[in-house]
Design a protein around this motif. Structure first.
Motif, PDB file in Angstrom:
ATOM      1  N   GLY A   1      20.696 -32.872   1.434  1.00  0.00           N
ATOM      2  CA  GLY A   1      20.313 -33.960   2.323  1.00  0.00           C
ATOM      3  C   GLY A   1      19.888 -33.521   3.700  1.00  0.00           C
ATOM      4  O   GLY A   1      19.812 -34.337   4.628  1.00  0.00           O
ATOM      5  N   ALA A   2      19.592 -32.242   3.861  1.00  0.00           N
ATOM      6  CA  ALA A   2      19.169 -31.737   5.167  1.00  0.00           C
ATOM      7  C   ALA A   2      17.820 -32.339   5.560  1.00  0.00           C
ATOM      8  O   ALA A   2      16.989 -32.659   4.704  1.00  0.00           O
ATOM      9  CB  ALA A   2      19.069 -30.218   5.136  1.00  0.00           C
ATOM     10  N   GLN A   3      17.612 -32.493   6.837  1.00  0.00           N
ATOM     11  CA  GLN A   3      16.322 -32.936   7.332  1.00  0.00           C
ATOM     12  C   GLN A   3      15.364 -31.754   7.353  1.00  0.00           C
ATOM     13  O   GLN A   3      15.741 -30.634   7.707  1.00  0.00           O
ATOM     14  CB  GLN A   3      16.457 -33.514   8.740  1.00  0.00           C
ATOM     15  N   VAL A   4      14.115 -31.980   6.968  1.00  0.00           N
ATOM     16  CA  VAL A   4      13.138 -30.899   6.937  1.00  0.00           C
ATOM     17  C   VAL A   4      11.816 -31.385   7.516  1.00  0.00           C
ATOM     18  O   VAL A   4      11.373 -32.500   7.230  1.00  0.00           O
ATOM     19  CB  VAL A   4      12.948 -30.367   5.497  1.00  0.00           C
ATOM     20  N   THR A   5      11.244 -30.576   8.344  1.00  0.00           N
ATOM     21  CA  THR A   5       9.911 -30.845   8.877  1.00  0.00           C
ATOM     22  C   THR A   5       9.016 -29.649   8.554  1.00  0.00           C
ATOM     23  O   THR A   5       9.451 -28.497   8.615  1.00  0.00           O
ATOM     24  CB  THR A   5       9.923 -31.060  10.402  1.00  0.00           C
ATOM     25  N   VAL A   6       7.768 -29.941   8.207  1.00  0.00           N
ATOM     26  CA  VAL A   6       6.798 -28.892   7.892  1.00  0.00           C
ATOM     27  C   VAL A   6       5.595 -29.093   8.812  1.00  0.00           C
ATOM     28  O   VAL A   6       4.951 -30.146   8.787  1.00  0.00           O
ATOM     29  CB  VAL A   6       6.370 -28.945   6.419  1.00  0.00           C
ATOM     30  N   THR A   7       5.320 -28.075   9.622  1.00  0.00           N
ATOM     31  CA  THR A   7       4.246 -28.141  10.602  1.00  0.00           C
ATOM     32  C   THR A   7       3.149 -27.146  10.238  1.00  0.00           C
ATOM     33  O   THR A   7       3.448 -25.966   9.978  1.00  0.00           O
ATOM     34  CB  THR A   7       4.784 -27.798  12.002  1.00  0.00           C
ATOM     35  N   PRO A   8       1.891 -27.580  10.178  1.00  0.00           N
ATOM     36  CA  PRO A   8       0.813 -26.626   9.882  1.00  0.00           C
ATOM     37  C   PRO A   8       0.777 -25.493  10.898  1.00  0.00           C
ATOM     38  O   PRO A   8       0.935 -25.714  12.106  1.00  0.00           O
ATOM     39  CB  PRO A   8      -0.454 -27.472   9.961  1.00  0.00           C
ATOM     40  N   GLY A   9       0.603 -24.269  10.428  1.00  0.00           N
ATOM     41  CA  GLY A   9       0.445 -23.129  11.318  1.00  0.00           C
ATOM     42  C   GLY A   9      -0.995 -22.965  11.754  1.00  0.00           C
ATOM     43  O   GLY A   9      -1.858 -23.796  11.455  1.00  0.00           O
ATOM     44  N   SER A  10      -1.264 -21.879  12.440  1.00  0.00           N
ATOM     45  CA  SER A  10      -2.616 -21.653  12.965  1.00  0.00           C
ATOM     46  C   SER A  10      -3.525 -20.976  11.949  1.00  0.00           C
ATOM     47  O   SER A  10      -4.749 -20.970  12.109  1.00  0.00           O
ATOM     48  CB  SER A  10      -2.543 -20.780  14.228  1.00  0.00           C
ATOM     49  N   GLY A  11      -2.944 -20.401  10.900  1.00  0.00           N
ATOM     50  CA  GLY A  11      -3.757 -19.666   9.936  1.00  0.00           C
ATOM     51  C   GLY A  11      -4.413 -20.574   8.910  1.00  0.00           C
ATOM     52  O   GLY A  11      -3.725 -21.222   8.122  1.00  0.00           O
ATOM     53  N   VAL A  12      -5.729 -20.654   8.919  1.00  0.00           N
ATOM     54  CA  VAL A  12      -6.495 -21.386   7.908  1.00  0.00           C
ATOM     55  C   VAL A  12      -7.758 -20.581   7.607  1.00  0.00           C
ATOM     56  O   VAL A  12      -8.545 -20.302   8.507  1.00  0.00           O
ATOM     57  CB  VAL A  12      -6.893 -22.798   8.369  1.00  0.00           C
ATOM     58  N   ALA A  13      -7.918 -20.189   6.360  1.00  0.00           N
ATOM     59  CA  ALA A  13      -9.130 -19.475   5.941  1.00  0.00           C
ATOM     60  C   ALA A  13      -9.509 -19.962   4.552  1.00  0.00           C
ATOM     61  O   ALA A  13      -8.662 -20.012   3.660  1.00  0.00           O
ATOM     62  CB  ALA A  13      -8.889 -17.970   5.919  1.00  0.00           C
ATOM     63  N   GLU A  14     -10.756 -20.330   4.401  1.00  0.00           N
ATOM     64  CA  GLU A  14     -11.205 -20.831   3.109  1.00  0.00           C
ATOM     65  C   GLU A  14     -11.359 -19.693   2.106  1.00  0.00           C
ATOM     66  O   GLU A  14     -11.824 -18.611   2.456  1.00  0.00           O
ATOM     67  CB  GLU A  14     -12.550 -21.533   3.264  1.00  0.00           C
ATOM     68  N   PRO A  15     -10.975 -19.917   0.844  1.00  0.00           N
ATOM     69  CA  PRO A  15     -11.324 -18.934  -0.183  1.00  0.00           C
ATOM     70  C   PRO A  15     -12.834 -18.919  -0.375  1.00  0.00           C
ATOM     71  O   PRO A  15     -13.526 -19.882  -0.027  1.00  0.00           O
ATOM     72  CB  PRO A  15     -10.600 -19.448  -1.429  1.00  0.00           C
ATOM     73  N   PHE A  16     -13.323 -17.829  -0.923  1.00  0.00           N
ATOM     74  CA  PHE A  16     -14.778 -17.684  -1.016  1.00  0.00           C
ATOM     75  C   PHE A  16     -15.132 -16.980  -2.321  1.00  0.00           C
ATOM     76  O   PHE A  16     -14.458 -16.035  -2.740  1.00  0.00           O
ATOM     77  CB  PHE A  16     -15.305 -16.866   0.163  1.00  0.00           C
ATOM     78  N   ALA A  17     -16.175 -17.457  -2.968  1.00  0.00           N
ATOM     79  CA  ALA A  17     -16.696 -16.805  -4.167  1.00  0.00           C
ATOM     80  C   ALA A  17     -18.213 -16.956  -4.164  1.00  0.00           C
ATOM     81  O   ALA A  17     -18.734 -17.977  -3.707  1.00  0.00           O
ATOM     82  CB  ALA A  17     -16.104 -17.416  -5.432  1.00  0.00           C
ATOM     83  N   LEU A  18     -18.899 -15.927  -4.632  1.00  0.00           N
ATOM     84  CA  LEU A  18     -20.352 -16.014  -4.711  1.00  0.00           C
ATOM     85  C   LEU A  18     -20.821 -15.487  -6.063  1.00  0.00           C
ATOM     86  O   LEU A  18     -20.138 -14.712  -6.730  1.00  0.00           O
ATOM     87  CB  LEU A  18     -21.026 -15.255  -3.564  1.00  0.00           C
TER      88      LEU A  18
END
Length: 451
Positions: free
Chosen positions: A348-365
């Motif tokens: 029953g613990a309280q939990v918060t999830v905050t987005p970090g600064s790391g965002v990179a799209e996957p890529f395929a060609l």
């Protein structure tokens, strides 16, 4: 009359000694843009690259930057009539050393050992910078096609101002083919085109269980502590086989993973796994590294062992990083990770999830078409073995940005790293024999595109 391939190879061989000397000069500059203490060093690194480019094409060199960004070097060689233009990309900034005392030799004093040049940036990515410059030298500053040299200064910080730079100088940087010299080969003797990269997201998860710290003897038993609750939450991220347990994430096999066998003992040795440690997950090592998600806990905020006391901690938090397979929706995947963490926090613990600064799209060609065929011919001739397609488990966020900004250009992701290069790690190094092959391969590519 156009030069023959043998003549181009001889010209490359002639410029390699000076190119290596200039690579060592660049490695001596600690251009860690991510560290404000090294801002002046990054400026000096850009100036050094601009000076080297200026020797080949005086008056064409510019040092550009978007607002708040690092210095980038641009130089141009206009295309002869009817010929395409290629953009040659690399970056001159480097990662922090991770602790100078841990290196076998000083990280910013280039040192050769057993055919490899050791030093921070020797492979990532000052070797890419000097590959491009050496090719231009081999053509005596008169390449057979148009060339735009673009050397970025903040890639190791995630290229935060690159989109703005590409927008502001769109016409200057436009090209028919873009070569990104910031990747690796599966071995010193095997050339590769990188056709897929995993994406990246991270979050900070915080678990709260108490209003204040409590004496563990008085309350321990019926009352839990936040750090133990957090470790339960983090342990839920993998199943008993080490597979990522977050539901709904994308994975694929990938034809490159099926074609390239990664030797387990070599992989184990390069990773530095301790004796008895097991690999996580299922499938081939290439599939697990290139085409499946991966999760790691990068840090935890909690008292150190030396500072610990007999108290139940009221809250604890951790940084969780997730690599994403090509084809994944980055933001949707982050939401799935957050939902999993919230659903698996116990007691029953309280939990918060905050987005970090790391965002990179996957890529395929899809590496099909005339430019890719030319690259495969050029690289196979230079290395004297077939060119393969491969993935990379890491992320290079700006590649997707180049593809979006210049949708008509063919993007070729190459490089002169190999599994022993230890990019971002202690004792980073460059195979000098592969450096020579990489320069020859890119010179052959310009010749192929001209034909």
């Amino acid at each position: 009359m156009a030069a023959t391939r043998d003549q181009i190879a001889a010209a490359v061989e002639a410029v390699l000694p000076a190119a290596r000397a200039d690579l060592e000069r660049l490695v001596r500059i600690p251009s860690i843009w991510a560290d404000p203490a090294h801002a002046a060093d990054t400026e000096a690194s850009a100036a050094a690259v601009a000076e080297l480019a200026g020797r080949l094409n005086p008056g064409s060199v510019q040092i550009l930057r978007a607002e708040g960004g690092a210095p980038a070097v641009v130089a141009q060689w206009p295309a002869p009539e009817g010929q395409p233009t290629i953009l040659l990309y690399a970056h001159h900034d480097v990662q922090p050393t991770g602790g100078d005392e841990l290196w076998t030799s000083a990280p910013f004093e280039p040192t050769e050992r057993e055919g490899r040049l050791y030093g921070r940036g020797a492979a990532d990515d000052k070797a890419g910078v000097m590959t491009h410059l050496a090719v231009l030298r081999a053509f005596e500053g008169r390449p057979p096609i148009g060339v735009t040299l673009f050397i970025e200064g903040e890639e190791e910080s995630g290229s935060p101002t690159l989109p703005a730079l590409l927008r502001e100088h769109h016409e200057l940087l436009a090209a028919d083919v873009i070569v990104i010299a910031d990747a690796a080969n599966p071995s010193v003797d095997t050339p590769a085109l990188t056709t897929s990269l995993r994406g990246l997201v991270d979050v900070v998860v915080e678990v709260s269980l108490l209003e204040r710290p409590l004496h563990s003897g008085v309350f321990g038993g019926p009352v839990g502590d936040a750090l133990t609750a957090l470790t339960h939450t983090l342990a839920s991220l993998h199943d008993e086989k080490g597979e990522v347990a977050v539901e709904g994430l994308h994975a694929n096999s990938g034809t490159d993973a099926a074609a390239i066998a990664v030797p387990e003992e070599e992989f184990r040795r390069e990773a530095g796994l301790v004796e008895g440690a097991e690999f996580l997950g299922t499938g081939t090592l290439a599939e697990r590294t290139w085409h499946k998600p991966a999760i790691a806990v990068l840090g935890i905020d909690a008292p150190s062992v030396a500072q610990s006391a007999n108290v139940l901690l009221p809250r604890a938090r951790a940084m969780v990083s997730m690599r994403l397979a090509p084809g994944e929706d980055t933001l949707a995947a982050r939401e799935k990770l957050a939902a999993h963490l919230k659903a698996h926090t116990p007691w029953g613990a309280q939990v918060t999830v905050t987005p970090g600064s790391g965002v990179a799209e996957p890529f395929a060609l899809d590496a099909n078409g005339g430019s890719y065929d030319a690259a495969k011919r050029a690289f196979s001739a230079a290395y004297e073995t077939a060119t393969v397609e491969m993935g990379i488990g890491g992320s290079i966020p700006f590649i997707a940005e180049f593809a979006r900004t210049f949708p008509g250009a063919a993007v070729l992701v190459t490089g002169v790293g190999d599994p022993a290069s230890r990019w971002h790690g202690i004792d980073e190094s460059l195979s000098l024999s592969m450096f020579g092959k990489g320069v020859r391969a890119e010179a052959f590519l310009l010749d192929e595109l001209a034909r």
